[in-house]
Write an enzyme that holds these catalytic residues in place. Structure first.
Site, PDB file in Angstrom:
ATOM      1  N   GLU A  21       8.109  32.989  15.460  1.00  0.00           N
ATOM      2  CA  GLU A  21       6.761  32.920  16.030  1.00  0.00           C
ATOM      3  C   GLU A  21       5.935  34.047  15.417  1.00  0.00           C
ATOM      4  O   GLU A  21       6.299  35.222  15.511  1.00  0.00           O
ATOM      5  CB  GLU A  21       6.773  33.032  17.562  1.00  0.00           C
ATOM      6  CG  GLU A  21       5.345  32.861  18.102  1.00  0.00           C
ATOM      7  CD  GLU A  21       5.260  32.656  19.612  1.00  0.00           C
ATOM      8  OE1 GLU A  21       6.216  32.120  20.215  1.00  0.00           O
ATOM      9  OE2 GLU A  21       4.212  33.035  20.167  1.00  0.00           O
ATOM     10  N   ASP A  64       3.447  42.716   8.918  1.00  0.00           N
ATOM     11  CA  ASP A  64       2.763  41.477   8.538  1.00  0.00           C
ATOM     12  C   ASP A  64       3.769  40.326   8.379  1.00  0.00           C
ATOM     13  O   ASP A  64       4.721  40.429   7.587  1.00  0.00           O
ATOM     14  CB  ASP A  64       2.034  41.746   7.208  1.00  0.00           C
ATOM     15  CG  ASP A  64       1.246  40.557   6.714  1.00  0.00           C
ATOM     16  OD1 ASP A  64       1.403  39.434   7.239  1.00  0.00           O
ATOM     17  OD2 ASP A  64       0.462  40.762   5.773  1.00  0.00           O
ATOM     18  N   ASP A  98      -5.789  34.859  14.919  1.00  0.00           N
ATOM     19  CA  ASP A  98      -7.134  35.442  14.903  1.00  0.00           C
ATOM     20  C   ASP A  98      -8.073  34.488  14.166  1.00  0.00           C
ATOM     21  O   ASP A  98      -7.798  34.101  13.033  1.00  0.00           O
ATOM     22  CB  ASP A  98      -7.111  36.799  14.206  1.00  0.00           C
ATOM     23  CG  ASP A  98      -6.290  37.817  15.000  1.00  0.00           C
ATOM     24  OD1 ASP A  98      -6.420  37.855  16.234  1.00  0.00           O
ATOM     25  OD2 ASP A  98      -5.512  38.564  14.375  1.00  0.00           O
ATOM     26  N   LYS A 112     -16.538  34.237  11.095  1.00  0.00           N
ATOM     27  CA  LYS A 112     -17.615  34.371  10.088  1.00  0.00           C
ATOM     28  C   LYS A 112     -17.133  33.871   8.729  1.00  0.00           C
ATOM     29  O   LYS A 112     -16.014  34.187   8.308  1.00  0.00           O
ATOM     30  CB  LYS A 112     -18.048  35.833   9.972  1.00  0.00           C
ATOM     31  CG  LYS A 112     -18.743  36.353  11.220  1.00  0.00           C
ATOM     32  CD  LYS A 112     -19.178  37.790  11.044  1.00  0.00           C
ATOM     33  CE  LYS A 112     -19.811  38.275  12.341  1.00  0.00           C
ATOM     34  NZ  LYS A 112     -19.828  39.726  12.472  1.00  0.00           N
ATOM     35  N   ASP A 140      -8.056  27.184  19.647  1.00  0.00           N
ATOM     36  CA  ASP A 140      -9.167  26.656  20.450  1.00  0.00           C
ATOM     37  C   ASP A 140     -10.436  26.599  19.602  1.00  0.00           C
ATOM     38  O   ASP A 140     -11.488  26.232  20.113  1.00  0.00           O
ATOM     39  CB  ASP A 140      -9.415  27.556  21.670  1.00  0.00           C
ATOM     40  CG  ASP A 140      -9.729  28.976  21.270  1.00  0.00           C
ATOM     41  OD1 ASP A 140      -9.000  29.517  20.406  1.00  0.00           O
ATOM     42  OD2 ASP A 140     -10.694  29.561  21.789  1.00  0.00           O
TER      43      ASP A 140
HETATM   44  C1  LIG Z   1      -5.621  36.000  18.835  1.00  0.00           C
HETATM   45  S1  LIG Z   1      -4.069  36.785  19.041  1.00  0.00           S
HETATM   46  C2  LIG Z   1      -3.063  35.500  19.778  1.00  0.00           C
HETATM   47  C3  LIG Z   1      -1.797  36.036  20.376  1.00  0.00           C
HETATM   48  C4  LIG Z   1      -0.874  34.990  21.002  1.00  0.00           C
HETATM   49  N1  LIG Z   1      -0.329  34.072  20.002  1.00  0.00           N
HETATM   50  C5  LIG Z   1      -1.585  34.223  22.094  1.00  0.00           C
HETATM   51  O1  LIG Z   1      -1.852  33.009  21.893  1.00  0.00           O
HETATM   52  O2  LIG Z   1      -1.878  34.810  23.139  1.00  0.00           O
HETATM   53  C6  LIG Z   1      -3.440  36.852  17.386  1.00  0.00           C
HETATM   54  C7  LIG Z   1      -2.252  37.815  17.238  1.00  0.00           C
HETATM   55  O3  LIG Z   1      -1.735  37.731  15.915  1.00  0.00           O
HETATM   56  C8  LIG Z   1      -1.362  39.028  15.496  1.00  0.00           C
HETATM   57  N2  LIG Z   1      -1.381  39.015  14.023  1.00  0.00           N
HETATM   58  C9  LIG Z   1      -2.469  38.860  13.236  1.00  0.00           C
HETATM   59  N3  LIG Z   1      -2.133  38.850  11.951  1.00  0.00           N
HETATM   60  C10 LIG Z   1      -0.775  39.001  11.923  1.00  0.00           C
HETATM   61  C11 LIG Z   1       0.172  39.072  10.869  1.00  0.00           C
HETATM   62  N4  LIG Z   1      -0.210  38.988   9.578  1.00  0.00           N
HETATM   63  N5  LIG Z   1       1.476  39.244  11.172  1.00  0.00           N
HETATM   64  C12 LIG Z   1       1.869  39.332  12.475  1.00  0.00           C
HETATM   65  N6  LIG Z   1       1.012  39.278  13.518  1.00  0.00           N
HETATM   66  C13 LIG Z   1      -0.294  39.104  13.241  1.00  0.00           C
HETATM   67  C14 LIG Z   1      -2.397  39.929  16.140  1.00  0.00           C
HETATM   68  O4  LIG Z   1      -1.931  41.270  16.264  1.00  0.00           O
HETATM   69  C15 LIG Z   1      -2.616  39.276  17.484  1.00  0.00           C
HETATM   70  O5  LIG Z   1      -1.757  39.800  18.475  1.00  0.00           O
END
Ligand SMILES: C[S@@+](CC[C@H](N)C(=O)[O-])C[C@H]1O[C@@H](n2cnc3c(N)ncnc32)[C@H](O)[C@@H]1O
Length: 174
Positions: free
Chosen positions: A4, A56, A78, A82, A114
């Site tokens: 995940e 990452d 994320d 933009k 979403d």
């Molecule tokens: C918008 S949040 C959604 C978190 C969770 N999946 C949820 O639905 O509640 C996106 C998450 O992805 C993590 N993230 C972003 N880029 C990542 C990467 N390259 N590797 C691991 N985690 C990452 C961020 O730190 C953040 O916690």
């Protein structure tokens, strides 16, 4: 083995791992608060089948052997809404090529968002990735969560903010 990516608060990862104790999970997250919460959950619930990668997720993918994963979840990544930031989105030709390499034939890449623009973005990239098939049985199936779905924290936040409709896209590795 199931990965995940960006598990955030870890709700989905913890439930999946508890429901499938015979399966190994790797959770990838870079957000320190999320990693800390996940460590606490693992200890509190005695989850012995989760390993954490705290960098990452792309780096993890590049280290994994070919066809080593059964499934990968990327839930509410994320959105980078933009246009000038779209290149920061996790879904790209480069990451899809790595996902196609590490997911075994018959395995599945699950994606949820979403943000309609991100759903369209992902579909547009998937159609150029012949290793993955998108084959819903009927229109609208993509608004139904996966069986046994655990709503993530971000999904609950989206609903509170009035974004009621999500896209649940599953792509099978050919
Ligand atoms: C918008 S949040 C959604 C978190 C969770 N999946 C949820 O639905 O509640 C996106 C998450 O992805 C993590 N993230 C972003 N880029 C990542 C990467 N390259 N590797 C691991 N985690 C990452 C961020 O730190 C953040 O916690």
């Amino acid at each position: 083995m199931i990965v995940e990516i960006g598990y955030g608060g870890g709700e989905h990862l913890a439930l999946e791992a508890a429901n499938h104790p015979e399966t190994g999970y790797i959770g990838c997250e870079v957000f320190t608060g999320g990693i800390g919460k996940m460590v606490q959950t693992i200890a509190a619930e005695g989850l012995e089948n989760i390993r954490l990668f705290t960098d990452d997720a792309f780096k993890l993918l590049t280290e994994l052997p070919d066809a080593s994963l059964d499934e990968v979840y990327l839930l509410y990544p994320d959105p980078w809404p933009k246009t000038r930031h779209h290149k920061r989105r996790f879904v790209s030709p480069t990451t899809l090529a790595e996902l196609a390499r590490v997911i075994r034939p018959g395995g599945v890449f699950h994606f949820a968002t979403d943000i309609e623009d991100y759903a369209n973005w992902t579909l547009a990239h998937i159609v150029r990735t012949p290793e993955f098939a998108f084959a819903p049985e009927k229109p609208g199936d993509w608004h139904q969560p996966y069986p046994g779905w655990q709503a993530t924290r971000y999904e609950q936040k989206a609903r509170r903010e009035g974004r009621m409709i999500s896209f649940y896209l599953s792509f099978m590795r050919a």
